[in-house]
Design a protein around this motif. Sequence first.
Motif, PDB file in Angstrom:
ATOM      1  N   SER A 132       0.838  -1.204   0.000  1.00  0.00           N
ATOM      2  CA  SER A 132       0.000   0.000   0.000  1.00  0.00           C
ATOM      3  C   SER A 132       0.874   1.255   0.000  1.00  0.00           C
ATOM      4  O   SER A 132       1.359   1.676   1.061  1.00  0.00           O
ATOM      5  N   PHE A 182       1.292   5.432  -0.233  1.00  0.00           N
ATOM      6  CA  PHE A 182       0.433   6.543   0.172  1.00  0.00           C
ATOM      7  C   PHE A 182       1.196   7.850   0.066  1.00  0.00           C
ATOM      8  O   PHE A 182       2.432   7.882   0.087  1.00  0.00           O
ATOM      9  N   SER A 227      -3.317   3.642  -2.153  1.00  0.00           N
ATOM     10  CA  SER A 227      -3.777   2.547  -2.996  1.00  0.00           C
ATOM     11  C   SER A 227      -3.216   1.255  -2.421  1.00  0.00           C
ATOM     12  O   SER A 227      -2.327   1.272  -1.564  1.00  0.00           O
ATOM     13  N   SER A 228      -3.739   0.131  -2.890  1.00  0.00           N
ATOM     14  CA  SER A 228      -3.239  -1.140  -2.382  1.00  0.00           C
ATOM     15  C   SER A 228      -3.441  -2.233  -3.417  1.00  0.00           C
ATOM     16  O   SER A 228      -4.389  -2.198  -4.214  1.00  0.00           O
ATOM     17  N   ARG A 254      -7.172  -1.783  -4.885  1.00  0.00           N
ATOM     18  CA  ARG A 254      -8.089  -0.853  -4.239  1.00  0.00           C
ATOM     19  C   ARG A 254      -7.410   0.519  -4.134  1.00  0.00           C
ATOM     20  O   ARG A 254      -6.176   0.628  -4.177  1.00  0.00           O
ATOM     21  N   ALA A 255      -8.224   1.558  -3.998  1.00  0.00           N
ATOM     22  CA  ALA A 255      -7.702   2.916  -3.826  1.00  0.00           C
ATOM     23  C   ALA A 255      -8.630   3.673  -2.894  1.00  0.00           C
ATOM     24  O   ALA A 255      -9.826   3.359  -2.780  1.00  0.00           O
ATOM     25  N   GLY A 256      -8.080   4.671  -2.222  1.00  0.00           N
ATOM     26  CA  GLY A 256      -8.901   5.430  -1.282  1.00  0.00           C
ATOM     27  C   GLY A 256      -8.261   6.752  -0.923  1.00  0.00           C
ATOM     28  O   GLY A 256      -7.138   7.064  -1.330  1.00  0.00           O
ATOM     29  N   SER A 260     -13.545   9.516   4.821  1.00  0.00           N
ATOM     30  CA  SER A 260     -12.668   8.574   4.131  1.00  0.00           C
ATOM     31  C   SER A 260     -13.495   7.713   3.186  1.00  0.00           C
ATOM     32  O   SER A 260     -14.654   7.400   3.471  1.00  0.00           O
ATOM     33  N   GLU A 275     -12.992   4.317   0.177  1.00  0.00           N
ATOM     34  CA  GLU A 275     -12.128   3.294  -0.407  1.00  0.00           C
ATOM     35  C   GLU A 275     -12.978   2.444  -1.334  1.00  0.00           C
ATOM     36  O   GLU A 275     -14.125   2.101  -1.006  1.00  0.00           O
ATOM     37  N   SER A 305     -16.402   1.381   0.404  1.00  0.00           N
ATOM     38  CA  SER A 305     -16.524   1.712   1.823  1.00  0.00           C
ATOM     39  C   SER A 305     -16.398   3.210   2.005  1.00  0.00           C
ATOM     40  O   SER A 305     -15.596   3.858   1.316  1.00  0.00           O
ATOM     41  N   ASP A 348     -20.581   0.005   4.070  1.00  0.00           N
ATOM     42  CA  ASP A 348     -19.835  -0.968   3.279  1.00  0.00           C
ATOM     43  C   ASP A 348     -20.794  -1.647   2.313  1.00  0.00           C
ATOM     44  O   ASP A 348     -21.822  -2.203   2.731  1.00  0.00           O
TER      45      ASP A 348
END
Length: 706
Positions: free
Chosen positions: A517, A519, A534-535, A565-567, A583, A585, A596, A618
């Motif tokens: 991840s 950042f 991101s991850s 995934r990204a957030g 937040s 994601e 989420s 979620d």
Amino acid sequence: MRLPRLTGPVALDGAVDEAAWRAVAPVPVVVYEPVFGGAPSQGTEIRVAHDEHHLYLGARLRDTEPAEVRASSLYRDEYAGDDTVGLVVDAFNDDTTALWFYTMPTGARVDGTVSSDMASGEPDWSWNGRWEAAARRTSDGWSAEMRIPFSTLGFQSETGSVRMGLSVYRWLARQSERHAWPPVPPRWPRAYAKPSKLQDVVLTGVASRRALTITPYALVGYSVQSPAAARGAGRGRDEAAAAYSAGVDAKYGITSNLTLDVTVNTDFAQVEADDEQINLTRFPLFFPEKRQFFLERAGIFEFQLAGDGQLFHSRRIGLADGKPVAILGGARLAGRAGRWEIGALNLQTAKSDALPSENFGVLRLRRQLDDPLSSVGGMLTSRVGLDGRYSTAYGADGTLHVVGDEFLTLRWAQSLRSRRPDEAEPARWLDSGRALAAWERRRAEGLSYRAELGWAGADFDPGVGFEPYQGYRSADLSAKHEWLLDAGAPVSATWLGAEGEAYQRSRDDVLESAQVSPFVGLTFASGDEIEVMSSHRREEVWERLSLAGGAEGIEVPAGRYDFHRAGAAFTMPDGRRLRCSVSVEAGGFYDGYSFSASLSPAWNPSAHLGLGGEYQFDAIRFPGRDASLDAHIARLRLKLGFNIHASLSAFLQYSSLTERTSINVRLRHHVGEGTDLWLVYDERLGGAAAARERALLLKYTHAIAR
């Protein structure tokens, strides 16, 4: 530096106008943040002095906009974005531990402890000491006074002279500006409160004494339970019962920094309910401790393993599946003796529907080495039931200061338990072990990193601890570089980094779970923060996996999954009366996708009213299997402060997954240190077929101090 001695009496009224104060020169504070050494926006005068039995702080905190001084809290140990003035004291001058005290314009007080030279960057705010504070608003800002008994600081003095570490600071909340002394640059997390960086001061003609406090309590109340309805039937008959109990706690200072706590028929009726959580992982959920008896000086009993793993987790005592189990009594010893940190605990619980009567024991020892930032120690735990079952665990650990900001941590643990009826033979010694090795660079500014390797045997089971997963090898890597920018720029700090973790099954060397991840983040001059991350995840599911408590349709078939995934997260500073954190994601989730979002607004229009909310959503979709889940959790916190003695707090939460609503309302009248009257109302209710519980309790505690 020789700390001044007061030349006359001081009335603790927050005015700082006596002749004794005028004879003390203020310490030379500097701007710590947002830009170290920058020009202060407001004038700050902080004086520190002492008499024979107390340490004093007096502060005149000027503000060109006195109406904008943040003063929103009236509660002990609760912060609501206020302006503050604080004092950090390393009473033993050991460069690793300290006590932290601060007050606000309302006169509300907060105190806590610092351990391991602020390695985590977070103090422990659960500790409560005996001290006094007063504050008042003025035409040009506000002023405050503190008076801390030497018996609370707990130093050792054979000659009437003592050397301590000391720092003071002022926080201007609406400007996210901190003034501090001594002038320590922000190269480490919370460097202004880092024990090894405090100013050495000498006090002469002082004495500390042992303190004894006995706090009995009495509780009366009424509870109603409505059993869950059977399928197709009506709700069961309400079961009502009176509640009443009494008990006592005693606290005695065996030495100036070694405290014995004795408890009989311990009660936690006034503790706030746990937050509802949704489990979307393959690991069990970790719930933090909220009971004051276990929170106080909890850092001494820490033995952290990989992830959330802990050799000792106090929630194993007096709780079974989240429901309280009566604690008949016991004792705890915690503190320091020379270079030794000592923690010992023994408690006996009553028999419950889920568990037999059990005895819990914990012994923790840690010794500071010649380098005060290095230490070695060990822990022993035991859990013995009257039904003959037992479990014990023991371990050894060490933290070594290698050079500069580089540290090496080594931990090893072993568990032993009675054999279960279905076991053909006892677990092998190696399979019941646990090990961890970590190398880290502890910095805030510049480059920081941590590399951790872990291993857990397939049968490692700390009976009084928490272990999320057994039979694996793990690696956890993180690195971050933070830049602090010059004054006048719209951005005060920026950072870039990445985290990664991997879990490999020991029995077949399969990489079961891995994640990377990266950042990047910014802190604006206004105090707002934004971080984008991101991850990439790989999950090897070797048998069907149930998520969110096994909710219908949320099962993941066995197989290998790779997904991205990204957030992003945005946080406003606490100094704003109306603020919000957000937040989001989104991205892949096993063989589907998910979204989420969380929202946490807060509003403090005055010192008498505080509102806070949390909403978590979620959404999970598995199009190929026509399965989906929408989960909502909502929380609302209301605080009414009538004055610094009387307050009301209400906590309401709802989870769509369990269809459960809980209400927790606490009315408190705080008479004095340790003397309180509580009226508590609890209710948990669900759908038409769910059980309901209600309780109304009145509890009075009365502290008798000597």
